[in-house]
Design a protein around this motif. Sequence first.
Motif, PDB file in Angstrom:
ATOM      1  N   ILE A  39      20.003  -0.250  11.102  1.00 51.02           N
ATOM      2  CA  ILE A  39      18.776   0.557  11.151  1.00 51.02           C
ATOM      3  C   ILE A  39      17.697  -0.251  10.451  1.00 51.02           C
ATOM      4  CG2 ILE A  39      17.756   2.748  10.477  1.00 51.02           C
ATOM      5  CD1 ILE A  39      20.559   3.897  10.388  1.00 51.02           C
ATOM      6  N   ARG A  40      16.569  -0.348  11.086  1.00 48.52           N
ATOM      7  CA  ARG A  40      15.515  -1.225  10.615  1.00 48.52           C
ATOM      8  C   ARG A  40      14.300  -0.411  10.215  1.00 48.52           C
ATOM      9  NH1 ARG A  40      11.642  -3.909  13.645  1.00 48.52           N
ATOM     10  NH2 ARG A  40      12.589  -3.186  15.583  1.00 48.52           N
ATOM     11  N   ILE A  41      13.661  -0.760   9.101  1.00 48.76           N
ATOM     12  CA  ILE A  41      12.349  -0.174   8.777  1.00 48.76           C
ATOM     13  C   ILE A  41      11.437  -1.309   8.348  1.00 48.76           C
ATOM     14  CG2 ILE A  41      12.979   0.425   6.378  1.00 48.76           C
ATOM     15  CD1 ILE A  41      11.072   2.894   6.803  1.00 48.76           C
ATOM     16  N   SER A  42      10.199  -1.257   8.787  1.00 49.54           N
ATOM     17  CA  SER A  42       9.315  -2.387   8.517  1.00 49.54           C
ATOM     18  C   SER A  42       8.743  -2.283   7.108  1.00 49.54           C
ATOM     19  CB  SER A  42       8.193  -2.441   9.546  1.00 49.54           C
ATOM     20  OG  SER A  42       7.157  -1.577   9.153  1.00 49.54           O
ATOM     21  N   HIS A  43       8.523  -3.457   6.541  1.00 52.52           N
ATOM     22  CA  HIS A  43       7.879  -3.642   5.256  1.00 52.52           C
ATOM     23  C   HIS A  43       6.672  -2.714   5.095  1.00 52.52           C
ATOM     24  CE1 HIS A  43       5.984  -6.945   2.491  1.00 52.52           C
ATOM     25  NE2 HIS A  43       6.106  -5.796   1.903  1.00 52.52           N
ATOM     26  N   TRP A  44       5.822  -2.765   6.094  1.00 52.69           N
ATOM     27  CA  TRP A  44       4.522  -2.118   6.052  1.00 52.69           C
ATOM     28  C   TRP A  44       4.687  -0.592   6.035  1.00 52.69           C
ATOM     29  CZ3 TRP A  44       1.300   1.006   8.940  1.00 52.69           C
ATOM     30  CH2 TRP A  44      -0.070   0.916   8.622  1.00 52.69           C
ATOM     31  N   ASN A  45       5.554  -0.076   6.922  1.00 52.16           N
ATOM     32  CA  ASN A  45       5.795   1.363   6.961  1.00 52.16           C
ATOM     33  C   ASN A  45       6.392   1.852   5.641  1.00 52.16           C
ATOM     34  OD1 ASN A  45       4.886   2.171   9.499  1.00 52.16           O
ATOM     35  ND2 ASN A  45       6.761   1.425  10.488  1.00 52.16           N
ATOM     36  N   PHE A  46       7.328   1.089   5.127  1.00 47.56           N
ATOM     37  CA  PHE A  46       7.999   1.466   3.878  1.00 47.56           C
ATOM     38  C   PHE A  46       6.979   1.610   2.752  1.00 47.56           C
ATOM     39  CE2 PHE A  46      10.325   0.008  -0.006  1.00 47.56           C
ATOM     40  CZ  PHE A  46      11.140   1.115  -0.135  1.00 47.56           C
ATOM     41  N   LYS A  47       6.087   0.620   2.637  1.00 46.90           N
ATOM     42  CA  LYS A  47       5.053   0.655   1.586  1.00 46.90           C
ATOM     43  C   LYS A  47       4.168   1.878   1.732  1.00 46.90           C
ATOM     44  CE  LYS A  47       3.905  -3.874  -0.276  1.00 46.90           C
ATOM     45  NZ  LYS A  47       3.105  -5.085  -0.010  1.00 46.90           N
ATOM     46  N   GLN A  48       3.716   2.152   2.960  1.00 49.20           N
ATOM     47  CA  GLN A  48       2.833   3.291   3.231  1.00 49.20           C
ATOM     48  C   GLN A  48       3.474   4.600   2.772  1.00 49.20           C
ATOM     49  OE1 GLN A  48      -0.088   1.613   3.995  1.00 49.20           O
ATOM     50  NE2 GLN A  48      -0.450   3.305   5.424  1.00 49.20           N
ATOM     51  N   ILE A  49       4.785   4.727   3.043  1.00 45.95           N
ATOM     52  CA  ILE A  49       5.474   5.981   2.767  1.00 45.95           C
ATOM     53  C   ILE A  49       5.736   6.122   1.277  1.00 45.95           C
ATOM     54  CG2 ILE A  49       7.651   7.209   3.124  1.00 45.95           C
ATOM     55  CD1 ILE A  49       7.664   5.852   5.948  1.00 45.95           C
ATOM     56  N   ILE A  50       6.091   5.012   0.611  1.00 50.50           N
ATOM     57  CA  ILE A  50       6.517   5.093  -0.791  1.00 50.50           C
ATOM     58  C   ILE A  50       5.327   5.333  -1.709  1.00 50.50           C
ATOM     59  CG2 ILE A  50       6.398   2.681  -1.614  1.00 50.50           C
ATOM     60  CD1 ILE A  50       9.519   4.828  -1.816  1.00 50.50           C
ATOM     61  N   GLN A  51       4.138   4.822  -1.333  1.00 51.90           N
ATOM     62  CA  GLN A  51       2.962   4.863  -2.207  1.00 51.90           C
ATOM     63  C   GLN A  51       2.719   6.221  -2.896  1.00 51.90           C
ATOM     64  OE1 GLN A  51      -0.349   3.191  -0.129  1.00 51.90           O
ATOM     65  NE2 GLN A  51      -0.402   1.427  -1.476  1.00 51.90           N
ATOM     66  N   PRO A  52       2.621   7.327  -2.139  1.00 55.67           N
ATOM     67  CA  PRO A  52       2.273   8.572  -2.849  1.00 55.67           C
ATOM     68  C   PRO A  52       3.423   9.174  -3.646  1.00 55.67           C
ATOM     69  CG  PRO A  52       2.080   8.801  -0.426  1.00 55.67           C
ATOM     70  CD  PRO A  52       2.800   7.550  -0.710  1.00 55.67           C
ATOM     71  N   HIS A  53       4.647   8.627  -3.508  1.00 53.96           N
ATOM     72  CA  HIS A  53       5.806   9.202  -4.198  1.00 53.96           C
ATOM     73  C   HIS A  53       6.159   8.366  -5.422  1.00 53.96           C
ATOM     74  CE1 HIS A  53       6.116  10.747  -0.082  1.00 53.96           C
ATOM     75  NE2 HIS A  53       6.779  11.763  -0.589  1.00 53.96           N
ATOM     76  N   ASP A  54       5.454   8.566  -6.562  1.00 51.45           N
ATOM     77  CA  ASP A  54       5.676   7.748  -7.755  1.00 51.45           C
ATOM     78  C   ASP A  54       7.107   7.878  -8.271  1.00 51.45           C
ATOM     79  OD1 ASP A  54       3.151   6.817  -7.658  1.00 51.45           O
ATOM     80  OD2 ASP A  54       2.341   8.362  -9.010  1.00 51.45           O
ATOM     81  N   SER A  55       7.560   9.139  -8.423  1.00 53.07           N
ATOM     82  CA  SER A  55       8.873   9.352  -9.029  1.00 53.07           C
ATOM     83  C   SER A  55       9.968   8.738  -8.161  1.00 53.07           C
ATOM     84  CB  SER A  55       9.127  10.843  -9.219  1.00 53.07           C
ATOM     85  OG  SER A  55       9.023  11.486  -7.952  1.00 53.07           O
ATOM     86  N   ASP A  56       9.846   8.890  -6.839  1.00 54.86           N
ATOM     87  CA  ASP A  56      10.842   8.298  -5.942  1.00 54.86           C
ATOM     88  C   ASP A  56      10.851   6.788  -6.055  1.00 54.86           C
ATOM     89  OD1 ASP A  56      11.878  10.657  -4.965  1.00 54.86           O
ATOM     90  OD2 ASP A  56      10.423  10.797  -3.335  1.00 54.86           O
ATOM     91  N   GLY A  57       9.653   6.191  -6.206  1.00 55.85           N
ATOM     92  CA  GLY A  57       9.559   4.747  -6.396  1.00 55.85           C
ATOM     93  C   GLY A  57      10.352   4.337  -7.634  1.00 55.85           C
ATOM     94  N   GLN A  58      10.204   5.093  -8.715  1.00 60.80           N
ATOM     95  CA  GLN A  58      10.956   4.817  -9.950  1.00 60.80           C
ATOM     96  C   GLN A  58      12.463   4.847  -9.687  1.00 60.80           C
ATOM     97  OE1 GLN A  58      10.215   3.910 -12.927  1.00 60.80           O
ATOM     98  NE2 GLN A  58       7.996   3.857 -12.651  1.00 60.80           N
ATOM     99  N   ILE A  59      12.909   5.891  -8.983  1.00 63.72           N
ATOM    100  CA  ILE A  59      14.345   6.028  -8.707  1.00 63.72           C
ATOM    101  C   ILE A  59      14.853   4.822  -7.919  1.00 63.72           C
ATOM    102  CG2 ILE A  59      16.090   7.416  -7.516  1.00 63.72           C
ATOM    103  CD1 ILE A  59      14.251   9.855  -8.029  1.00 63.72           C
ATOM    104  N   ILE A  60      14.067   4.382  -6.932  1.00 61.54           N
ATOM    105  CA  ILE A  60      14.486   3.239  -6.114  1.00 61.54           C
ATOM    106  C   ILE A  60      14.634   1.993  -6.976  1.00 61.54           C
ATOM    107  CG2 ILE A  60      13.695   1.672  -4.296  1.00 61.54           C
ATOM    108  CD1 ILE A  60      12.609   4.186  -2.851  1.00 61.54           C
TER     109      ILE A  60
END
Lengths: 455, 455, 455, 455
Positions: free
Chosen positions: B427-448
């Motif tokens: 399953i593939r996800i592009s760099h660009w899409n991933f960044k767009q989605i993660i940006q507004p989710h600060d806490s999720d970014g921390q967990i990752i």
Amino acid sequence: YPKLHKYIIAPYDRRYRWWQLFLVILVIYSAWASPFELAFKNVASGSLLVIDSIVDAIFAVDIVMTFFVAYLDKSTYLLVDEHKKIAIRYVSRIWFTMDVASTVPFQSIYRIFTGKKHGGDVFGFLNFLRLWRLRRVSNLFARLEKDTRFSYFWTRYCKLICVTLFAVHSAGCFYFWMATNYRIKKNTWIGSQIDNFESRSIWLGYTYAMYWSITTLTTVGYGDLHAENTGEKLFNMFFMLFNIGLTAYLIGNMTNLVVHSATRTFAMRDTINEVSRYASKNRLPESLKEQIMAHLQLKFKTVELQQDEVIADLPKAIRSSISQHLFQRTVETAYLFKGVSQDLIIQMVSEMKAEYFPPKVDIVLQNEIPTDFYIIASGAVDLLTYRNGTEQVLSKLGRADMAGEIGVLFNIPQPFTVRSKKLCQVIRISHWNFKQIIQPHDSDGQIIITNFLQV
Amino acid sequence: YPKLHKYIIAPYDRRYRWWQLFLVILVIYSAWASPFELAFKNVASGSLLVIDSIVDAIFAVDIVMTFFVAYLDKSTYLLVDEHKKIAIRYVSRIWFTMDVASTVPFQSIYRIFTGKKHGGDVFGFLNFLRLWRLRRVSNLFARLEKDTRFSYFWTRYCKLICVTLFAVHSAGCFYFWMATNYRIKKNTWIGSQIDNFESRSIWLGYTYAMYWSITTLTTVGYGDLHAENTGEKLFNMFFMLFNIGLTAYLIGNMTNLVVHSATRTFAMRDTINEVSRYASKNRLPESLKEQIMAHLQLKFKTVELQQDEVIADLPKAIRSSISQHLFQRTVETAYLFKGVSQDLIIQMVSEMKAEYFPPKVDIVLQNEIPTDFYIIASGAVDLLTYRNGTEQVLSKLGRADMAGEIGVLFNIPQPFTVRSKKLCQVIRISHWNFKQIIQPHDSDGQIIITNFLQV
Amino acid sequence: YPKLHKYIIAPYDRRYRWWQLFLVILVIYSAWASPFELAFKNVASGSLLVIDSIVDAIFAVDIVMTFFVAYLDKSTYLLVDEHKKIAIRYVSRIWFTMDVASTVPFQSIYRIFTGKKHGGDVFGFLNFLRLWRLRRVSNLFARLEKDTRFSYFWTRYCKLICVTLFAVHSAGCFYFWMATNYRIKKNTWIGSQIDNFESRSIWLGYTYAMYWSITTLTTVGYGDLHAENTGEKLFNMFFMLFNIGLTAYLIGNMTNLVVHSATRTFAMRDTINEVSRYASKNRLPESLKEQIMAHLQLKFKTVELQQDEVIADLPKAIRSSISQHLFQRTVETAYLFKGVSQDLIIQMVSEMKAEYFPPKVDIVLQNEIPTDFYIIASGAVDLLTYRNGTEQVLSKLGRADMAGEIGVLFNIPQPFTVRSKKLCQVIRISHWNFKQIIQPHDSDGQIIITNFLQV
Amino acid sequence: YPKLHKYIIAPYDRRYRWWQLFLVILVIYSAWASPFELAFKNVASGSLLVIDSIVDAIFAVDIVMTFFVAYLDKSTYLLVDEHKKIAIRYVSRIWFTMDVASTVPFQSIYRIFTGKKHGGDVFGFLNFLRLWRLRRVSNLFARLEKDTRFSYFWTRYCKLICVTLFAVHSAGCFYFWMATNYRIKKNTWIGSQIDNFESRSIWLGYTYAMYWSITTLTTVGYGDLHAENTGEKLFNMFFMLFNIGLTAYLIGNMTNLVVHSATRTFAMRDTINEVSRYASKNRLPESLKEQIMAHLQLKFKTVELQQDEVIADLPKAIRSSISQHLFQRTVETAYLFKGVSQDLIIQMVSEMKAEYFPPKVDIVLQNEIPTDFYIIASGAVDLLTYRNGTEQVLSKLGRADMAGEIGVLFNIPQPFTVRSKKLCQVIRISHWNFKQIIQPHDSDGQIIITNFLQV
């Protein structure tokens, strides 16, 4: 390939494949013999009986062999090589029953049990069970059509010829059988032409039967041989109706092949015609028109070298490998990229595209906005500049030289026109891609600037 | 389905559909009987008369029934179930008049009123009114052609056979009728062959008529039966001209079906041929060529799993649902996304794409720019690195492991090559899409990040 | 339309068009009469001579008239109405010469000058000059084929029938003429069947000629009439070779029409088949599969309402006008845009797209990233939310209500699922377009926020 | 063209091309003569022998000449002009052997050595070696099909006619030869019709042979000439089977040509039909519908002027040159760009596109978002504004005037509607491109603002 159980043959085994191909030849014999033996009973119980017995024996061997051939499970894509599973799968299907039924020598069994030689037409019709073997030929053609090593045209052509010959042969033999079984021989299609046709040579009867059959299939219908009694008329009607279908199928297939083979020529001609009409309607100057035409002709000549659309569908890693193979050596020798890190070159190379230019065509125009720069992979180009309204050749560039890089590096309108001297292959990278790649590599950027200033 | 008025039948009612199908069978009988009864009057006023009366009665029932069947308004797309509206719509159209006219048993009425048995040819021709019923067959085929549960090929094939047989049957019967009505029987197409053909069996006459008709349609034209008088010549001319049209239509349809069925095979073969020619013209190394071919063959095998273009046309919510169904469980088990909020996973999943890789193909190349990362849904891959010019296997990844995520997270060239060991679904996800989605989710970014560091 | 000089007729004048159409009918008569008069000389110098003279006179009038009809200059696209230019253009071309030559009544002139009635075959052949008039029919068909008010199928069909009938008629008449001119009448194709065929009725001769001609064209070839002498054999050969071409052309055209008419059905069936196979191969849940199928079926039903690709090619101003016509009233009634400036609405409307949803299909999914919002133009939708694993209906929305706007305005994951209750038409505008448009309109932005808060 | 060695001819030499074309005519003679001489031996050893000898001599000259013609190396694309290489290449291939074998006059040699005149049929068959020359015709057609100066339709048509005639001629001659060689002359296809057919004129025999052959090929099959003995039946069968293939090929080719020629008409009709259905289904106002139709009709009329897709595939420098040629003069005369640097104009021009508008169509709509501005290249437009609900004409613009530039320069909704008065050609540049180009040119930006303010 994985290792299999003992005494189990893999379906892709080379020797097994040859065996299968050999069986196909026997199938073709069976397809010919079954109708023939119905029509000419003397042959069937005579010389052909021996061959039939041998063929049946070989197919009996194949039935036994099938219990030892692994098969591919359709849902797991794995090869099954357990004796029990193979046996269950084969026996539980209709295949096994039909294979056996098409191999049993009914006529010989009957003769052994009763001692009589002829068993009437029933054995002639039982012979038709052997036509079940034809599915092997059908499978073979289905496989060949998908195999790109064989020409689709000839595979299809062969198949159509086989189908046609089989139809013609079967109909002819059946028609002859009808004549031999009709009470009043004078009132049959052949009896009205030849007296005592049954006592004449098989060769003559077979020729007449095939002649009638082909005359009818091709709708020539001379009328020298035609149905005399109601039964013959009936069979004739079915055969003729079947023939419309067959003929339409033949024509449909031929049309399909012709249309497909002309697609590329049409595409080429249409493009050139459209561009040439565009040029003349818009009154483009003759020199420009020639540049366009030279470019188009080169494009169609080198079309096999430039499959951009097909390549674009491949996964990224494969595309990168292709680019590396095609461009890496040329890029490494370009003066601007001497001493640059391998990483940068690999990244740049994967964004590059090859382009071909015919002689005397402009690659870069003076004063145009810089969008790409070029590395010359083969051929030679001239650097030109317009001064006081006349063109002046500044210098000549060759293999591994670069063109248009000044405009791209300093983001200024191109200072020179670049024009091909002979057939050129150039490698192109866009302004935008180059910038994206170079940004994180500070030290490499420095090296490139130094390289540029040293020239 | 909405509820309808009392005593009103819905057009999609299962029992009504069966009734309609039953009527189609009777229509086929009518289509056969109408021309037949013209040619063979004795049968028409004999045994067939009973069957005809029953069939007419059943159609009379259907006319009455039609007053109780709701209909779909073409502009509002609503079902109309008011008795009055249904009646007005049916009576005010030509349908009703024709339905009644094709059901009235003129011959029986005539016999009742006059007491005579034969009424001349006029009733034979009045019978042709029943052919109006053929529109039911035509409607049925139009519906079947749009119904994807039935093969288009066979539906179309059946239709063509029906049309052909009807044409042949009608022409044959009409030709026989012409012979019976000609003054000098010796000068008719059949009379010149058989004396007293009218007193011979119907079976013989019908066979001769059909034989002539099929011989002419298929353009075989043996010539043993041919037009003898001017009237026959005239009819023959019209029939032959009609036949060119019919034959061309048959061939056109067959070509259409053949061309359509070959489209996919051609597409597959052309792509493989083009790529293989590209590879050999550009002298790509053998290993790379094999990777490309393996990829293409896998692509055509799994084409039914990857309908990207068709899916792209669906509304966004449906696409998201599909992605969730296909990928959500795999993404939740990936180490990087453990403990991450459901929102983020749903959003990521809707931007993911599945891809298949054959064995021994590079998925990620060392040093290439990170554009995507991958989660392995099935199969296994190797992590490789190049040291001192030789490949070294670092580790093996399996289901739910991730590949290429380091490059994407830190935006550095990929540190490892990732190569498939066997058939893989990733399953593939592009760099660009991933960044767009993660940006507004600060806490999720921390967990990752935490997840990443823990490994 | 511009005003023309006095006594000049515009080519698009309605009365002139009718005159031209009337001439086409006379041309068809000429095409029939020319070969007929060659074969049956008695008629030519008898009853038909009067009609011929009248027709010739009418064409003479048309020649004169042409000097008064303006023409369209091909390069300037302007109508030229100067007498002199019109005359020069007409006279200087081959048209004028041929028009005159095809109108001169040679036979009458000969009779006037010599007093004799028959002038031999030379006048029969001079009559063929009248076939020059056929270019009018050819032009008419070329025009009709491009006119979308007429069915292409029937136009083409008519043309093919005309061509076929003309070929058949000409060949038949010529063949009869050959028979009448052969020395030994017994050795001609018709003389060997009928004695004294020349003294029999024209009707009989014409039927025989046409019967032979059609039998040959359709390749039925009964053989009851066939070439007897060398001259007939020669003509027969040319006619048969010509017929292969004609038949191939007929079949080619029919195939073309069949293929074209099936394109849409194939596209529909292929899409549905592919999606259904995709769904079953990927084991999508039944409910999702039904949503997809319902969507696809609706899409093909409403395909005439959604010509996105065609509309996209129109100029921007026309596209804006279409959008305004379709969406403006609905947008103005949406609560969010009450009181907003006309400018903003016009700009928003031109970026909107209509979409159709079948019943029970998800339009927006809870938690998905907001990319569009929707105004309901017709139908009804439910707002749903998932709490504790069960769906709860929050409210029902109808015409002019909005869906998904909360997610878009605050850029948060969609808080609700929106699902259609019945067939819905919704208007969609993307997040991105909305932001672009709203940015420069501060006051309108304020109004929208106020509108939102008031609800 | 490069200079070649002495005594070496270039393959593209004009005189050599004419020589080759002359040889093709001789080849056609050979193709006709070889079968003919087999059938009619008296001619072969009589009058035709002289012509044959001359033709053979000319081909012998061509064999010698081939040693002096340079050839194109397939891998290096260079012309090879070394005597040795040319000789080795020619001699080492099968071509040379076949060329020599097809030129040796076996019959004359035999006569010289033995003194006898007739050598039996063996020389008739040896003559068939000359058919090897047919590859020249095949090559010629292959070249013509790719040459856009010749119509594909007629080239293909000619080829099919040649193939058909050759097949028909060969079969006829061979069939005649069979009759002459059969023991019992009465039992041959021609002998059963004509007594002493061998002593009759060649003309008669040839006509009968061709008549039979064409009757069979076209599947007319009258039956007046048909196979009488087994040998004839056999040959007939092969010929008929071959004919199905040939007929299918003819039909397939014709279909291909018909389908291709109709593609453009279908595209035009389908687009217009779809848009017109879209307009009526969406109930667009009549005036808007007329604008759309006028636009579409103009688009299809000027399709040759607007080959955007084809032009887009050309290299950037060529596209820039085309734009400069088409637009530069118009742009330079536009008031906004007076005094602007040449660089800027060249850069702007390469991003411009031409568009055509029919009369009374809106080019810009009041209040729409500015995305493009326009320079009028020809025709005239009105500036309109809506005040108090009525349209007011503000001014009329003509050649070199600009429209929509205010909106673009100040990024405000378009203040006016721009509507074409007559057929207009306008040049369009997008907002975005204009900004990109103007940014680095500060001084030019100043000039443009000044120009704008002065108006």
